[in-house]
Motif scaffolding. Structure first.
Motif, PDB file in Angstrom:
ATOM      1  N   PRO A 148       9.002  16.861 -27.686  1.00 32.17           N
ATOM      2  CA  PRO A 148       7.726  17.215 -27.053  1.00 32.17           C
ATOM      3  C   PRO A 148       7.031  18.331 -27.825  1.00 32.17           C
ATOM      4  O   PRO A 148       7.681  19.176 -28.448  1.00 32.17           O
ATOM      5  N   PHE A 149       5.710  18.308 -27.775  1.00 30.56           N
ATOM      6  CA  PHE A 149       4.946  19.372 -28.422  1.00 30.56           C
ATOM      7  C   PHE A 149       5.112  20.654 -27.609  1.00 30.56           C
ATOM      8  O   PHE A 149       4.917  20.665 -26.396  1.00 30.56           O
ATOM      9  N   LEU A 150       5.484  21.737 -28.296  1.00 33.76           N
ATOM     10  CA  LEU A 150       5.725  23.003 -27.606  1.00 33.76           C
ATOM     11  C   LEU A 150       4.414  23.753 -27.425  1.00 33.76           C
ATOM     12  O   LEU A 150       3.724  24.078 -28.390  1.00 33.76           O
ATOM     13  N   GLU A 151       4.064  23.995 -26.172  1.00 31.09           N
ATOM     14  CA  GLU A 151       2.860  24.767 -25.887  1.00 31.09           C
ATOM     15  C   GLU A 151       3.037  26.212 -26.340  1.00 31.09           C
ATOM     16  O   GLU A 151       4.153  26.709 -26.498  1.00 31.09           O
ATOM     17  N   HIS A 152       1.910  26.874 -26.538  1.00 32.41           N
ATOM     18  CA  HIS A 152       1.945  28.268 -26.978  1.00 32.41           C
ATOM     19  C   HIS A 152       2.542  29.140 -25.888  1.00 32.41           C
ATOM     20  O   HIS A 152       2.047  29.185 -24.763  1.00 32.41           O
ATOM     21  N   THR A 153       3.630  29.794 -26.199  1.00 27.73           N
ATOM     22  CA  THR A 153       4.276  30.708 -25.256  1.00 27.73           C
ATOM     23  C   THR A 153       4.326  32.101 -25.866  1.00 27.73           C
ATOM     24  O   THR A 153       4.499  32.258 -27.077  1.00 27.73           O
ATOM     25  N   LEU A 162      -0.629  25.993 -33.465  1.00 31.72           N
ATOM     26  CA  LEU A 162      -1.134  24.706 -33.911  1.00 31.72           C
ATOM     27  C   LEU A 162      -1.769  23.969 -32.744  1.00 31.72           C
ATOM     28  O   LEU A 162      -1.235  23.955 -31.633  1.00 31.72           O
ATOM     29  N   LEU A 163      -2.911  23.351 -33.004  1.00 28.67           N
ATOM     30  CA  LEU A 163      -3.616  22.594 -31.980  1.00 28.67           C
ATOM     31  C   LEU A 163      -2.784  21.399 -31.519  1.00 28.67           C
ATOM     32  O   LEU A 163      -2.198  20.686 -32.347  1.00 28.67           O
ATOM     33  N   ASN A 164      -2.763  21.176 -30.208  1.00 33.62           N
ATOM     34  CA  ASN A 164      -2.109  19.994 -29.646  1.00 33.62           C
ATOM     35  C   ASN A 164      -3.084  18.823 -29.767  1.00 33.62           C
ATOM     36  O   ASN A 164      -3.740  18.417 -28.802  1.00 33.62           O
ATOM     37  N   LEU A 165      -3.182  18.281 -30.970  1.00 29.26           N
ATOM     38  CA  LEU A 165      -4.200  17.265 -31.256  1.00 29.26           C
ATOM     39  C   LEU A 165      -4.003  15.982 -30.453  1.00 29.26           C
ATOM     40  O   LEU A 165      -4.992  15.433 -29.931  1.00 29.26           O
ATOM     41  N   PRO A 166      -2.805  15.429 -30.336  1.00 31.25           N
ATOM     42  CA  PRO A 166      -2.673  14.187 -29.549  1.00 31.25           C
ATOM     43  C   PRO A 166      -3.169  14.340 -28.118  1.00 31.25           C
ATOM     44  O   PRO A 166      -3.832  13.432 -27.590  1.00 31.25           O
ATOM     45  N   LYS A 167      -2.898  15.465 -27.495  1.00 30.94           N
ATOM     46  CA  LYS A 167      -3.323  15.654 -26.115  1.00 30.94           C
ATOM     47  C   LYS A 167      -4.829  15.819 -26.004  1.00 30.94           C
ATOM     48  O   LYS A 167      -5.458  15.263 -25.091  1.00 30.94           O
ATOM     49  N   ILE A 168      -5.417  16.564 -26.940  1.00 28.89           N
ATOM     50  CA  ILE A 168      -6.860  16.788 -26.840  1.00 28.89           C
ATOM     51  C   ILE A 168      -7.626  15.504 -27.161  1.00 28.89           C
ATOM     52  O   ILE A 168      -8.710  15.256 -26.612  1.00 28.89           O
ATOM     53  N   THR A 175      -4.832  16.255 -38.575  1.00 33.74           N
ATOM     54  CA  THR A 175      -4.829  14.805 -38.353  1.00 33.74           C
ATOM     55  C   THR A 175      -3.684  14.150 -39.123  1.00 33.74           C
ATOM     56  O   THR A 175      -3.049  13.212 -38.633  1.00 33.74           O
ATOM     57  N   ASP A 176      -3.421  14.655 -40.302  1.00 29.26           N
ATOM     58  CA  ASP A 176      -2.313  14.144 -41.099  1.00 29.26           C
ATOM     59  C   ASP A 176      -0.982  14.571 -40.496  1.00 29.26           C
ATOM     60  O   ASP A 176      -0.024  13.785 -40.456  1.00 29.26           O
ATOM     61  N   TYR A 177      -0.891  15.796 -40.014  1.00 30.11           N
ATOM     62  CA  TYR A 177       0.362  16.310 -39.445  1.00 30.11           C
ATOM     63  C   TYR A 177       0.769  15.487 -38.223  1.00 30.11           C
ATOM     64  O   TYR A 177       1.948  15.149 -38.050  1.00 30.11           O
ATOM     65  N   PHE A 178      -0.203  15.153 -37.361  1.00 36.69           N
ATOM     66  CA  PHE A 178       0.104  14.378 -36.151  1.00 36.69           C
ATOM     67  C   PHE A 178      -0.084  12.874 -36.355  1.00 36.69           C
ATOM     68  O   PHE A 178       0.133  12.099 -35.434  1.00 36.69           O
ATOM     69  N   ASN A 179      -0.524  12.479 -37.553  1.00 37.48           N
ATOM     70  CA  ASN A 179      -0.770  11.068 -37.842  1.00 37.48           C
ATOM     71  C   ASN A 179      -1.789  10.479 -36.875  1.00 37.48           C
ATOM     72  O   ASN A 179      -1.626   9.369 -36.366  1.00 37.48           O
ATOM     73  N   VAL A 180      -2.850  11.227 -36.648  1.00 37.80           N
ATOM     74  CA  VAL A 180      -3.949  10.797 -35.790  1.00 37.80           C
ATOM     75  C   VAL A 180      -5.105  10.354 -36.686  1.00 37.80           C
ATOM     76  O   VAL A 180      -5.429  11.043 -37.653  1.00 37.80           O
ATOM     77  N   VAL A 207       8.336  36.399 -32.799  1.00 33.18           N
ATOM     78  CA  VAL A 207       7.439  35.759 -33.748  1.00 33.18           C
ATOM     79  C   VAL A 207       6.577  34.758 -32.998  1.00 33.18           C
ATOM     80  O   VAL A 207       7.088  33.949 -32.224  1.00 33.18           O
ATOM     81  N   TYR A 208       5.274  34.816 -33.229  1.00 36.98           N
ATOM     82  CA  TYR A 208       4.357  33.862 -32.613  1.00 36.98           C
ATOM     83  C   TYR A 208       4.154  32.668 -33.548  1.00 36.98           C
ATOM     84  O   TYR A 208       4.533  32.679 -34.708  1.00 36.98           O
ATOM     85  N   GLY A 209       3.499  31.648 -33.011  1.00 34.32           N
ATOM     86  CA  GLY A 209       3.027  30.557 -33.831  1.00 34.32           C
ATOM     87  C   GLY A 209       3.980  29.383 -33.924  1.00 34.32           C
ATOM     88  O   GLY A 209       5.105  29.387 -33.419  1.00 34.32           O
ATOM     89  N   HIS A 210       3.495  28.370 -34.627  1.00 30.24           N
ATOM     90  CA  HIS A 210       4.236  27.125 -34.831  1.00 30.24           C
ATOM     91  C   HIS A 210       5.162  27.270 -36.017  1.00 30.24           C
ATOM     92  O   HIS A 210       4.882  28.007 -36.966  1.00 30.24           O
ATOM     93  N   ALA A 211       6.266  26.527 -35.987  1.00 28.99           N
ATOM     94  CA  ALA A 211       7.262  26.643 -37.058  1.00 28.99           C
ATOM     95  C   ALA A 211       6.712  26.208 -38.405  1.00 28.99           C
ATOM     96  O   ALA A 211       7.157  26.701 -39.449  1.00 28.99           O
ATOM     97  N   SER A 212       5.744  25.296 -38.440  1.00 33.81           N
ATOM     98  CA  SER A 212       5.184  24.800 -39.702  1.00 33.81           C
ATOM     99  C   SER A 212       3.982  25.596 -40.163  1.00 33.81           C
ATOM    100  O   SER A 212       3.391  25.261 -41.194  1.00 33.81           O
TER     101      SER A 212
END
Length: 670
Positions: A119-124, A383-389, A419-424, A567-572
């Motif tokens: 699952p995509f991890l929301e910003h915590t 990182l933006l949750n692109l699939p959900k948006i 778009t490339d990262y999420f393959n959208v 540490v904040y942010g996405h792992a990538s």
């Protein structure tokens, strides 16, 4: 089960003795002693060249004395690589510092893509212990109290120093008292950390100009010396900004072809065939119909957004969007709503309320609804949750505008951004915006979308007919960078049956029904005089850099968390915010990192750039760094963080040696 650590790649660094082997008290005394000595030298105006400056050594032999840390400017790059294994990169610089670090170990590679099995991890936001917040508030209270007392007595005894804050000669003050107070009493105390002038290419290393101050940072005096430091402070993600190699050769040729600069606006004499090549290449790179370039990234947002929406429209913006977007949104005249940072549930709530209530007073339906977000947030590293948006977009029928200033080039297995990262499919996004100053080593920005949209923006936006065109040398850097990522193939080799190379299913597993982005670019889309070397033309160099960047980002992010830091942010994300909180520790952290045997250049952000309680250091790894470079940064953070009491994280902790030895396992576990 732990994996066997791969053989280490060759490093240009050498250290006399590992500080991690010393007791923590000895390390603290050593650091404090070094800071006191440096402070004494600057206050007594000693010549800095009388003592050896800690810098990077390019020799691979063990160091035997402190003087061995001094950079040997006569060395060539033969000491950086194994003579039996020639480097893949042709961009290794011959300058005294190192623009790009060679690493032939394929284990230190990673693919930037989203794993749909997780699952995509929301910003915590991980909160530190209560005493950290308390100490931070007390620090600010002391700073502000003493600062206001100094201003109070200063306005009474030395009025001449405060005339800029009072009415004088019939003029009102231009600067507000609070802004002036923050600048004078807070920022100036740390100006030696905020504004560190550098020289040369900010690659794997950079040169910091050494300065000192005799008036508490009112002025800075250049000593004439330079410190070569490991660079964790630049946005040169793919290390395309280099002084030597294929990119620099193409830029040099463009200067011979077109001159140093151009004059006029895009509709005047400043536009040339290079801009046409660039816009067509950008559209192909992103998988859209058309694109438009702008000479300034900030202006791309601030001047194009007002053209997209106006009175009677609704703009819904992420609360942490960049200032350039906020400026453009305010200038549009549209109604504005904010939603919590990267919270798709809150966005849906705002959408439902806005659609049900309609326009204020009249309650008529909105003319249009435009949602504006960033692909990768520069301050948070999220990182933006692109699939959900995109799912919400299909449900509520709004237009979507994505700022990919930091994500384009740095995310995705093919470097095409979120778009490339999420393959959208890019067609799901109405407006794609990005800049060239991060992933491409150039300057300026672009807007990409449908042809009808871009045609309208060319005529109606302020940047279209009025702004200066990008100079030929800069736009050449953009063209070469994008072409090297995509790869160039002669037009005669493309057949109708296979216009674009298929995706490698081992790297990206396309979801059912998802469009494939265009692959290699035909040579006919590039200027005839632009001849790329084989490693750039076939795309192998850029692919190697993207995979190295992905590994470095994941390794540094996961390593810091395992060491106990928040540490904040996405792992990538190539932006890794390391939370420090206390304003006093921020400046000390930067100075201690720079004072290490191998200096490390970092940047920090405090109030008003962040909230009072969220002061941080932003670490920005790049493809130019090797695995050993990240080891050096982790060991430095571990030692300095232990001295300054910065380990507030709740994650399961590892020792620094275990983190370095299990790096590959750590990277593939996040």
């Amino acid at each position: 089960m732990a994996l066997n650590p791969p053989s280490p790649s060759l490093s240009i660094f050498r250290e006399k003795k590992s500080f991690s082997q010393l007791p923590s008290m000895m390390k603290a005394v050593s650091y404090l002693s070094a800071v006191q000595q440096a402070d004494f030298r600057t206050r007594t105006h000693d010549n800095p060249h009388t003592a050896p400056t800690p810098a990077l050594s390019r020799s691979s032999s063990p160091a035997t004395s402190f003087e061995d840390f001094v950079l040997n400017e006569d060395d060539d790059n033969s000491s950086l690589v194994n003579p039996n294994t020639p480097p893949m990169s042709e961009q290794v610089s011959t300058t005294p510092h190192t623009e790009f670090g060679h690493c032939a170990n394929e284990a230190y590679r990673c693919v930037s893509k989203h794993d749909y099995t997780k699952p995509f991890l929301e910003h915590t936001i991980e909160e530190p212990p209560l005493y950290v917040h308390l100490a931070t508030y007390i620090s600010f209270i002391i700073l502000y109290t003493l600062g206001y007392l100094r201003d109070l007595f200063g306005m009474y005894f030395t009025k001449s120093h405060f005339t800029h804050l009072e009415f004088h000669d019939g003029y009102a003050p231009l600067d507000s008292k609070f802004d002036s107070f923050v600048r004078r009493r807070l920022k100036r105390r740390m100006d030696d950390c905020y504004a560190q002038p550098i020289t040369g290419v900010p690659g794997r290393t950079l040169h910091i100009l050494d300065r000192y101050s005799l008036d508490y940072n009112h002025t800075q005096i250049y000593t004439g010396g330079k410190t070569c430091a490991l660079n964790l402070s630049s946005y040169n993600y793919l290390a395309f900004s280099q002084g030597h190699g294929g990119w620099a050769d193409a830029v040099a040729e463009s200067i011979r072809q077109y001159g140093v600069s151009s004059c006029g606006t895009r509709l005047g004499s400043g536009s040339n065939d290079l801009h046409v090549f660039a816009e067509a290449l950008i559209a192909r790179f992103l998988g859209t119909e058309d694109a438009l370039v702008c000479s300034m990234g900030f202006a791309t947002n601030s001047t194009f957004i007002p053209t997209l929406a106006g009175k009677g429209s609704l703009i819904i913006s992420d609360e942490l969007n960049h200032t350039s977007m906020r400026v453009g949104i305010r200038q549009s005249g549209a109604e504005i709503r904010l939603f919590k940072h990267n919270s798709m549930s809150d966005l849906e709530s705002v959408l439902r309320e806005a659609i049900s209530q309609g326009q204020p007073k009249t309650h008529r339906a909105w003319k249009k609804i435009l949602v504006i977000v960033e692909g990768l947030y520069s301050m948070e590293g999220t990182l933006l949750n692109l699939p959900k948006i995109v799912e919400l977009k299909q449900k509520y029928k709004f237009y979507l505008y994505i700022d990919e200033a930091h994500s384009i080039g740095s995310l995705g297995s093919r470097g095409r951004g979120v778009t490339d990262y999420f393959n959208v499919p890019p067609g799901s996004i109405d407006v794609l915006m990005g800049t060239f100053s991060k992933g491409f080593g150039a300057a300026g920005g672009y807007i990409s979308g449908s042809k009808s949209l871009i045609d309208a923006l060319r005529l109606r936006s302020h940047s279209g007919p009025y702004a200066e065109a990008i100079t030929p040398s800069v736009i050449t850097q953009v063209v070469v960078s994008m072409a090297s990522i995509m790869g160039v193939v002669p037009a005669s080799q493309l057949t109708e049956s296979m216009p674009f190379p298929c995706l490698d299913s081992s790297i990206v597993a396309p979801k059912k029904g998802v469009e494939e982005l265009p692959g290699m670019v035909p040579a006919s889309m590039l200027p005839r005089w632009m001849i790329l070397c084989p490693s750039l033309a076939d795309g192998s160099e850029a692919r190697m850099r993207m995979r190295r960047l992905a590994f470095n980002c994941r390794y540094l992010h996961a390593g810091l968390k395992k060491l106990g830091f928040i540490v904040y942010g996405h792992a990538s994300s190539p932006i890794i915010p390391l939370l420090i909180f206390n304003p006093g520790k921020l400046a000390v952290f930067v100075r201690m990192m720079r004072a290490r045997p191998i200096p490390i250049a970092v940047v920090f952000v405090s109030y008003p750039g962040t909230s009072f309680l969220a002061g941080r250091v932003r670490l920005c790894p790049s493809a130019s760094h090797t695995k050993e470079d990240i080891d050096i940064v982790l060991r430095a953070c571990d030692e300095v963080g232990g001295i300054l009491d910065m380990r507030y994280g709740s994650c399961e902790r590892w020792g620094i040696d275990e983190v370095c030895e299990r790096a590959v396992e750590l990277v593939h576990s996040v």
